[in-house]
Design an enzyme around this catalytic site. Structure first.
Site, PDB file in Angstrom:
ATOM      1  N   ASP A  96       0.841  -1.198   0.000  1.00 16.31           N
ATOM      2  CA  ASP A  96       0.000   0.000   0.000  1.00 16.31           C
ATOM      3  C   ASP A  96       0.879   1.252   0.000  1.00 16.31           C
ATOM      4  OD1 ASP A  96      -2.186  -1.625   0.149  1.00 16.31           O
ATOM      5  OD2 ASP A  96      -2.487  -1.360   2.311  1.00 16.31           O
ATOM      6  N   GLN A  97       0.366   2.332  -0.561  1.00 13.52           N
ATOM      7  CA  GLN A  97       1.126   3.583  -0.622  1.00 13.52           C
ATOM      8  C   GLN A  97       1.661   4.016   0.744  1.00 13.52           C
ATOM      9  OE1 GLN A  97      -1.021   6.816  -2.387  1.00 13.52           O
ATOM     10  NE2 GLN A  97       0.748   8.160  -2.500  1.00 13.52           N
TER      11      GLN A  97
END
Length: 542
Positions: free
Chosen positions: A386-387
């Site tokens: 995930d970012q």
């Protein structure tokens, strides 16, 4: 001073707070001090309103500025006990709940159709016919299976007799007659069953055809009523322009508004502010009451706006703000390489960097390694983080290496260990180690948000162990056994998981921080070309 319930714009003191010049990003925000103060003032009235509710509700506050000074608006999503106009709260954008109005009249017709359909479905004669049909079909399967077995057994016996030695013509004729009789008898029995089944199916059709017609009529009326309603949901934007939900959603991937569109806190609050000449300053949404079973909603916690129902509406209502990125600000993105050879690379992704390109052309791990290895013939990134998650990512520099690594991930041969800091201390966790098994389902109208869904969700399993505590936050190791989107974040935050969100998780948590404290610390895999067991470990910075 007027009672709280007698007014909609509730005055408030500025105190020492500086009034922001721009609205906050409703999809990623830290509640402003003014929103916290408004929430605290509204809570007694909110708790009174939902006192008897079995499940909680999403509420929102909007700080507004007018010629009279600073104030706030309060709203709730949807309805409470069938009303969207409780005193003290912002009313619905369009009130369609008048008892004798068009909506209620047509809704009553649809309800009458529902009752008619239910009555026909529960007709005792229909239920009895349905049971007889189901029992007869099961009986037919059993009889047909036994007949086929007896025919096969007789066929084998005839074959063995012929193989044992020469038969007389009379014996051969007897075997042929036996075969013909068994085939004819099987056909006769099966035909009898089929005729009885067809008769019952015809009888069922007499019951079901009117039901299908009523359902088609119900669908037609329901669609027409929804369209009528969405045409009347006209929302204002910051320029004072008006647009209905049909026009707002027509160019989206959905093509039409989803059920409940326009009834969330955010459009209610903004529409009321624009309509009454109030300048929106800051907004925050929070859950009050018992948690639902599927979505992650905890009493008192703040949440971002939903993307499926609200994003298209808010894009219309609010002026677009350009997103800040490392690329747009001219900053260089560092992506340290931990290991590299001719086939693979292992990099340490910083938090905030995308793994692969999103809808924009902003920097990502993929774009950076593509620049590093311009001649590579592979997809390069073989898995994702995930970012807001930092940590180890595997890169396949050749097509063959990438395919083999993707196979190892798909067949769960790769082992991973994550380190996380959670919002609450160790004492908030019931056990020091265990397994979380909660299936995850991607909400179609609120991606990338994941819910726990035991009927439609995909299996998701995480092992965990508590390592200690850091600055009052539980420190845990997480071992995902499956690789679902947001798996670790949901398993930490959900009521039936650890019930303790990852610190800084702006989707599922409640404690804003400089980053999300989740780090992919270790990776175990086999080298895609040599088969050598590989292990890499990069401890988190926290």
């Amino acid at each position: 001073m007027k009672d709280w319930k007698d007014i909609v714009v509730h005055p408030m003191a500025q105190g020492d707070c500086e009034i922001p010049s721009q609205m906050n990003d409703l999809f990623s925000y830290e509640p402003h001090a003014l929103c916290l103060a408004a929430r605290d003032e509204a809570l007694p009235y909110i708790n009174e309103l939902i006192l008897d509710e079995k499940e909680g509700k999403m509420f929102g506050v909007l700080i507004v500025e007018s010629a009279d000074g600073l104030g706030y608006l309060a709203a709730y999503s949807g309805q409470i006990r069938g009303r969207s106009d409780w005193p003290g709260f912002v009313p619905a954008v369009y009130d369609y709940l008048q008892p004798d109005g068009y909506f209620k009249t047509n809704e009553a017709e649809i309800t009458a159709l529902n009752r008619d359909i239910e009555s026909r479905q529960q007709n005792p004669e229909r239920l009895e016919t349905s049971k007889l049909l189901a029992d007869l079909k099961r009986e037919y399967v059993d009889v047909a299976t036994e007949l086929n077995y007896q025919n096969l057994k007789a066929k084998v016996q005839r074959h063995e007799l012929r193989a044992a030695g020469p038969l007389t013509q009379e014996q051969e004729d007897d075997l042929i007659r036996e075969s013909q009789f068994l085939k004819a008898e099987t056909h006769r029995i099966k035909k009898g069953y089929n005729e009885r089944i067809e008769a019952l199916q015809a009888k069922m059709e007499m019951f079901d055809e009117p039901i299908r017609e009523l359902k088609a009529e119900r669908r037609k009326k329901s669609d027409a009523l929804q369209h009528w309603l969405f045409e009347r949901f006209e929302v204002l934007n910051s320029e004072g322009e008006s647009k209905n939900l049909i026009d707002i959603f027509k160019d989206t991937s959905l093509g039409r508004p989803p059920s409940g569109a326009g009834e969330c806190c955010e459009p209610k609050l903004l529409h009321y502010a624009y309509k009454n000449g109030l300048r929106p300053v800051q907004m925050a949404m929070f859950w009050v009451g018992a948690s639902p079973n599927l979505e992650i909603r905890h009493n008192g916690r703040f949440y971002p706006a939903c993307r499926g129902k609200c994003l298209p509406i808010l894009r219309w209502m609010m002026p677009e703000k350009k997103e800040k990125t490392a690329e747009s600000e001219g900053k260089l993105v560092e992506l340290p390489t931990i290991y590299e050879d001719d086939a693979i690379a292992v990099v340490n992704k910083p938090f905030g960097l995308l793994s692969v390109p999103g809808v924009s052309d902003y920097y990502s791990v993929w774009s950076i390694v593509r620049e590093r290895y311009p001649d590579a013939d592979s997809p390069l990134t073989v898995h994702r983080l995930d970012q807001p998650t930092s940590g180890l990512l595997l890169i396949g520099k050749t097509k063959e290496a990438a395919v083999e690594l993707q196979r190892q991930f798909a067949e769960r041969e790769v082992r991973k260990r994550y380190i996380a800091l959670l919002e609450q201390p160790m004492s908030a966790l019931a056990d020091t180690k265990g397994v979380i098994d909660l299936p995850l389902y991607s909400l179609p109208l609120n991606r990338p948000y994941q819910s726990v869904d035991f009927e439609n969700g995909k299996k998701a399993v995480t092992e965990y162990e508590v390592l200690g505590e850091t600055d009052g936050h539980a420190r845990v190791a997480l071992y995902p056994k499956t690789g679902r989107t947001h798996q670790l974040r949901v398993h930490c935050a959900h009521l039936k998981g650890l019930n303790n969100p990852v610190l800084g998780d702006n989707l599922y948590g409640n404690m804003p921080s400089r980053r999300m404290f989740l780090h992919a610390e270790s990776l175990w895999f086999r080298h895609p070309t040599t088969g050598e067991e590989m292990h890499f470990c990069v401890p988190p910075e926290f």
